[in-house]
Structure formats: C-alpha cells, structure tokens
Design an enzyme around this catalytic site. Structure first.
Site, short mmCIF file in Angstrom:
data_model
loop_
_atom_site.label_atom_id
_atom_site.label_comp_id
_atom_site.label_asym_id
_atom_site.label_seq_id
_atom_site.Cartn_x
_atom_site.Cartn_y
_atom_site.Cartn_z
N ASP A 59 -25.29 57.00 -2.95
CA ASP A 59 -23.93 57.00 -2.42
C ASP A 59 -23.24 58.30 -2.82
O ASP A 59 -23.20 58.63 -4.02
CB ASP A 59 -23.20 55.80 -3.03
CG ASP A 59 -21.82 55.59 -2.46
OD1 ASP A 59 -21.28 56.50 -1.82
OD2 ASP A 59 -21.27 54.49 -2.67
N THR A 125 -14.42 67.06 12.19
CA THR A 125 -14.33 66.64 13.60
C THR A 125 -13.05 67.18 14.25
O THR A 125 -12.04 67.38 13.56
CB THR A 125 -14.33 65.10 13.67
OG1 THR A 125 -13.88 64.68 14.96
CG2 THR A 125 -13.39 64.47 12.64
N ASP A 126 -13.10 67.35 15.56
CA ASP A 126 -11.89 67.78 16.28
C ASP A 126 -10.82 66.69 16.26
O ASP A 126 -9.66 66.95 16.58
CB ASP A 126 -12.24 68.18 17.72
CG ASP A 126 -12.82 67.05 18.56
OD1 ASP A 126 -13.08 65.95 18.03
OD2 ASP A 126 -13.04 67.27 19.77
N GLU A 127 -11.22 65.46 15.86
CA GLU A 127 -10.25 64.36 15.87
C GLU A 127 -9.14 64.57 14.84
O GLU A 127 -8.11 63.92 14.90
CB GLU A 127 -10.96 63.02 15.68
CG GLU A 127 -11.96 62.77 16.80
CD GLU A 127 -12.51 61.35 16.88
OE1 GLU A 127 -11.84 60.41 16.44
OE2 GLU A 127 -13.64 61.20 17.39
N TYR A 153 -10.04 56.57 10.85
CA TYR A 153 -11.19 57.48 10.78
C TYR A 153 -10.72 58.93 10.72
O TYR A 153 -11.08 59.68 9.81
CB TYR A 153 -12.11 57.27 11.99
CG TYR A 153 -13.09 58.41 12.20
CD1 TYR A 153 -14.11 58.65 11.28
CD2 TYR A 153 -12.98 59.26 13.30
CE1 TYR A 153 -14.99 59.72 11.45
CE2 TYR A 153 -13.85 60.33 13.48
CZ TYR A 153 -14.85 60.55 12.55
OH TYR A 153 -15.72 61.61 12.73
N LYS A 157 -10.98 61.78 7.68
CA LYS A 157 -11.67 63.08 7.84
C LYS A 157 -10.71 64.23 7.55
O LYS A 157 -11.08 65.23 6.93
CB LYS A 157 -12.26 63.21 9.24
CG LYS A 157 -13.40 62.27 9.56
CD LYS A 157 -14.65 62.50 8.71
CE LYS A 157 -15.37 63.79 9.04
NZ LYS A 157 -16.63 63.91 8.25
P1 NAD Z 1 -23.54 58.35 11.70
O1 NAD Z 1 -22.61 57.19 11.50
O2 NAD Z 1 -24.59 58.28 12.76
O3 NAD Z 1 -24.29 58.68 10.33
C1 NAD Z 1 -23.65 58.66 9.09
C2 NAD Z 1 -24.73 58.64 8.00
O4 NAD Z 1 -24.07 58.69 6.73
C3 NAD Z 1 -25.58 57.37 8.00
O5 NAD Z 1 -26.94 57.71 7.84
C4 NAD Z 1 -25.09 56.60 6.79
O6 NAD Z 1 -26.09 55.79 6.18
C5 NAD Z 1 -24.65 57.72 5.86
N1 NAD Z 1 -23.64 57.30 4.88
C6 NAD Z 1 -22.53 56.56 5.12
N2 NAD Z 1 -21.85 56.37 3.97
C7 NAD Z 1 -22.54 57.03 3.00
C8 NAD Z 1 -22.32 57.22 1.61
N3 NAD Z 1 -21.27 56.68 0.99
N4 NAD Z 1 -23.21 57.96 0.91
C9 NAD Z 1 -24.30 58.51 1.53
N5 NAD Z 1 -24.55 58.34 2.84
C10 NAD Z 1 -23.68 57.60 3.57
O7 NAD Z 1 -22.57 59.60 11.92
P2 NAD Z 1 -22.76 60.90 12.84
O8 NAD Z 1 -22.27 60.61 14.20
O9 NAD Z 1 -24.12 61.45 12.64
O10 NAD Z 1 -21.70 61.87 12.16
C11 NAD Z 1 -22.07 62.71 11.07
C12 NAD Z 1 -20.87 63.53 10.64
O11 NAD Z 1 -20.41 64.32 11.73
C13 NAD Z 1 -19.67 62.69 10.20
O12 NAD Z 1 -19.08 63.31 9.07
C14 NAD Z 1 -18.73 62.72 11.39
O13 NAD Z 1 -17.39 62.62 10.98
C15 NAD Z 1 -19.02 64.11 11.95
N6 NAD Z 1 -18.82 64.27 13.40
C16 NAD Z 1 -19.39 63.40 14.28
C17 NAD Z 1 -19.23 63.61 15.65
C18 NAD Z 1 -19.88 62.71 16.67
O14 NAD Z 1 -19.64 62.87 17.87
N7 NAD Z 1 -20.72 61.76 16.27
C19 NAD Z 1 -18.46 64.70 16.12
C20 NAD Z 1 -17.89 65.57 15.17
C21 NAD Z 1 -18.08 65.35 13.82
P1 TYD Z 2 -16.72 56.93 20.90
O1 TYD Z 2 -18.13 57.17 21.30
O2 TYD Z 2 -16.40 55.76 20.03
O3 TYD Z 2 -16.20 58.30 20.26
P2 TYD Z 2 -14.68 58.74 19.83
O4 TYD Z 2 -13.78 57.58 19.90
O5 TYD Z 2 -14.89 59.20 18.42
O6 TYD Z 2 -14.32 59.83 20.77
O7 TYD Z 2 -15.85 56.77 22.22
C1 TYD Z 2 -15.78 57.81 23.18
C2 TYD Z 2 -14.77 57.39 24.24
O8 TYD Z 2 -15.27 56.25 24.94
C3 TYD Z 2 -13.43 56.95 23.66
O9 TYD Z 2 -12.40 57.40 24.53
C4 TYD Z 2 -13.49 55.44 23.66
C5 TYD Z 2 -14.38 55.14 24.86
N1 TYD Z 2 -15.23 53.91 24.76
C6 TYD Z 2 -15.21 52.97 25.78
O10 TYD Z 2 -14.48 53.11 26.78
N2 TYD Z 2 -16.01 51.87 25.68
C7 TYD Z 2 -16.81 51.66 24.59
O11 TYD Z 2 -17.50 50.60 24.52
C8 TYD Z 2 -16.83 52.65 23.55
C9 TYD Z 2 -17.70 52.48 22.34
C10 TYD Z 2 -16.03 53.77 23.69
#
Ligand code: NAD
Ligand code: TYD
Length: 339
Positions: A59, A125-127, A153, A157
C-alpha cells in the site's frame, strides 16, 4: 535506472510497464501495487518472466512498508499511478480516495525526501481543472487554468498535486506532474465508459448513457500517454506541470454509437439513465507546452484507436469476462439497477 511504478497492475500503469520494458530494456522496473479490485496480475503476466521486472504487493499509504522498500531498492525514479480512479465510486465512498490518493501520495513524497530521488513523477488528471461549458468549443485547459474540482475523485487528485508542488517548493524534491485527458485502450477496467460499453454490447446488454449523452471527453490512446510520461521523466523540467491530450473530443453518445457500429449491434441497446451528480460537461486539453518543450505528439487518432481497442477486447475475452463475473456483478447491480 531503477524505476518504481506504483499502481502498475491497473490500466495505465500496466500499459506503462509494457511500454517502458520495450523502450528501455536496460532499466529495472519494480511494480508496487495493492491489488485492489482494479489491480489485476493478468495484466502483468506478459512481463512476469522479464529479469528486469519485479512485483511487490503493498500500500502506498503504508509508511513503514514504503520506507523499507526505498531502503532496500534505492530507486532513481518513482512514477505514481496508484490511485482510486473511478468518479462514480468516489461519489459512493470518498474516504478511500482521500486515503490512497492524498495520504498515499504524501507517504511517497516523504520517502523521496528522506532517501533522495532523481525524479518523482505524479500521474494526475485534467479533471483537476473542473469542466468547460459545452457552448464554448474555443476553450481548453492549459497548465495555468485554475484548479476547480467537481467530484471527490478530482478533489483528491488536486489535493495530491498541491502536496507534490509543496514538497518541491519547500523540500526541493525533484518532481514533475502530468495531467492527462481520458485514456482508452487494452487492460481498461470495465467499469469505465469505453470497456463497459464494449463488454455490454458484446453481451447484448443495455448500454447505460448518463443524462443526455452530450458530455464531452477528450480521448487519448493509452500508449500515447505512456510515451508522454516517458519523455517527461527523462527530459521534463523539474517542478513543472505538463498537460497531455490529443484533441480527440467526442460526446459520450458519439463514443457509444461508434462502438455499436463497429460491433454490428443496434442502437436500441442504448438506455438513457439518470445523470451522475455533479457531472462534468466537457474536458479538453491544450497540449501546446508538452509539444513545444518536449516535442511530444500523439500517434493514434480516436477512429483508429477505438478499432484497436475493440479488437483487443474481442481477442482477450478471458481477461474481462473473469472481471465481470466476479464482485463486479454486485457493483454493477448497485450502480445501474433501477437507475
Ligand atoms: P486503475 O484504477 O485502473 O488502476 C489503479 C491501480 O492502483 C490498481 O492496480 C490498484 O490496485 C492500485 N492501487 C490502488 N490503491 C492503491 C494503494 N493504496 N497502494 C498501491 N496500489 C494501489 O487506474 P488507471 O485508470 O490506470 O489510472 C492510473 C492513474 O492515472 C491514476 O492516478 C489516475 O488518476 C490517472 N489518470 C487516469 C486517467 C484515465 O482515463 N483512466 C486519465 C488521467 C489520469
Ligand atoms: P468514465 O469512463 O467514468 O470517465 P470520467 O468520468 O473520469 O470522465 O466516464 C466517461 C464519461 O462517460 C462520463 O461523462 C460519464 C459517462 N458514462 C456513462 O454515460 N455511462 C456509464 O456507464 C459510464 C461508466 C460513464
């Protein structure tokens, strides 16, 4: 170089490990992951035999464990992907987002401060910038856009980003931060929009679109995110934030209809469901800084990337079928039944 990649059993971290072992075969990569519901050892199966790769379960918020790992491994670079990453889950249960995303990041920073490091990179993240109005397509997020979050979330971040910047200013920890738009591609956990829609469509299940489906996301193929982070950790300026995105904006409805078309399904599968509370309207990145400073450009446009992604889900059914047959069923029922 010895690099600790946290969260590498997840979607983007897993892709990043595959990418780095190909691009930098001499580097040593240690994956540190807690294996939460989102972590999956099958994502790492292709690299488990690589002598330059090792896996440690733990962790990021466990201080004693993290200090021990730093002492034993003496890493040069940390890339922190580990996070709770799903907005809908953060609305249900914000606490774990603060614990992992904020406290976990602070523990990693303390370890970097204590043991010394060449680079700490925070995957953000851009969020953190909040959202943009739908009727102003001329507006984009730049690195100067004020932080203004919407969900637990994104708030967690953003808090982590502020801590990372504070550790740079106060303790001179050599950090960089990247803020990327929505990713898609292989190994994406099927709670997120694109893999959820692919899996449901393949199973002829309803496709739940939140609200009107007009919300816009700026989609980036995951390998392009990996190449950007690789550039930033090697050539990015210490203390800087870099936005990552490729101008591939689509409404959610457009994305869902593309998936339906590619799979030869019918639009009658679409089901409009109640909206996400606080739902961000539009995300759109201005990637000028990373392009001009580091020469980064994305290589995969959405129309090509979505085809590759769909093909990956068709070719790797066991990977996602195992996920959606487990505890995911309870999650799905809670989130979508009677919505
Ligand atoms: P994900 O949820 O697929 O993976 C997260 C990983 O982190 C998992 O393997 C989980 O087991 C591990 N984890 C969670 N809590 C933990 C802890 N306390 N200690 C160690 N490991 C832990 O997420 P993702 O979509 O691959 O995103 C990865 C990163 O990129 C995140 O920081 C997210 O904020 C950022 N990000 C994601 C997106 C996207 O579109 N998915 C876009 C921009 C930024
Ligand atoms: P998501 O993949 O959860 O990413 P984020 O909210 O971080 O951008 O969702 C992408 C977009 O899709 C978001 O506007 C919410 C929408 N969404 C749905 O309309 N239906 C769904 O079942 C999910 C998971 C997301």
């Amino acid at each position: 170089m010895k690099i600790i990649v946290t969260g590498a059993a997840g979607f983007i971290g897993g892709n990043f490990v595959h990418y780095m072992l190909k691009q930098h075969p001499a580097d040593k990569i240690i994956c540190l992951d807690l294996l939460t519901y989102a972590g999956n050892m099958e994502t790492l199966a292709p690299v488990m035999d690589n002598p330059n790769f090792s896996f440690v379960k733990g962790d990021i918020a466990d201080r004693a464990f993290i200090y021990q790992l730093f002492e034993a491994e003496k890493p040069n670079i940390i890339v922190n992907f580990a996070a709770e990453s799903h907005v809908d889950r953060s609305i249900e249960n914000p606490g774990i987002f603060l614990q992992t995303n904020v406290i976990g990041t602070s523990v990693l920073l303390d370890a970097c401060k204590k043991y010394g490091i060449k680079r700490y990179h925070q995957v953000s993240t851009d969020e953190v910038y909040g959202d943009l109005p739908l009727d102003r397509p001329d507006l984009y997020f730049t690195e100067e856009t004020p932080i203004h979050t919407s969900s637990p979330y994104s708030a967690s971040k953003a808090s982590a980003d502020l801590l990372v910047q504070a550790y740079h200013r106060t303790f001179k920890v050599p950090i960089t931060i990247s803020r990327c738009s929505n990713n898609y591609g292989p190994y994406h956990f099927p709670e997120k929009l694109i893999p959820l829609m692919i899996a449901n469509a393949l199973n002829d299940k309803k496709l739940p679109v939140y609200g009107t489906g007009d919300n816009v996301r700026d989609w980036l193929y995951v390998e392009d995110h990996c190449s950007a982070i690789d550039l930033i950790i090697h050539s990015g300026r210490v203390g800087e934030v870099y936005n990552i995105g490729g101008h591939n904006e689509r409404t959610n409805l457009e994305v869902v209809k593309t998936i339906i078309r590619e799979l030869g399904k019918d639009e009658s599968l679409i089901q409009y469901v109640s909206d996400r509370p606080g739902h961000d309207r539009r995300y759109a990145i201005d990637p000028t800084k990373i392009k001009t400073e580091l020469g980064w450009e994305p290589t995969t446009l959405f129309d090509e990337g979505i085809k590759k992604t769909i093909q990956w889900y068709l070719d790797n059914k066991p990977w996602w079928e195992r996920i959606i047959s487990g505890e995911y069923q309870d999650y799905y029922g809670k989130m979508y039944d009677n919505r």
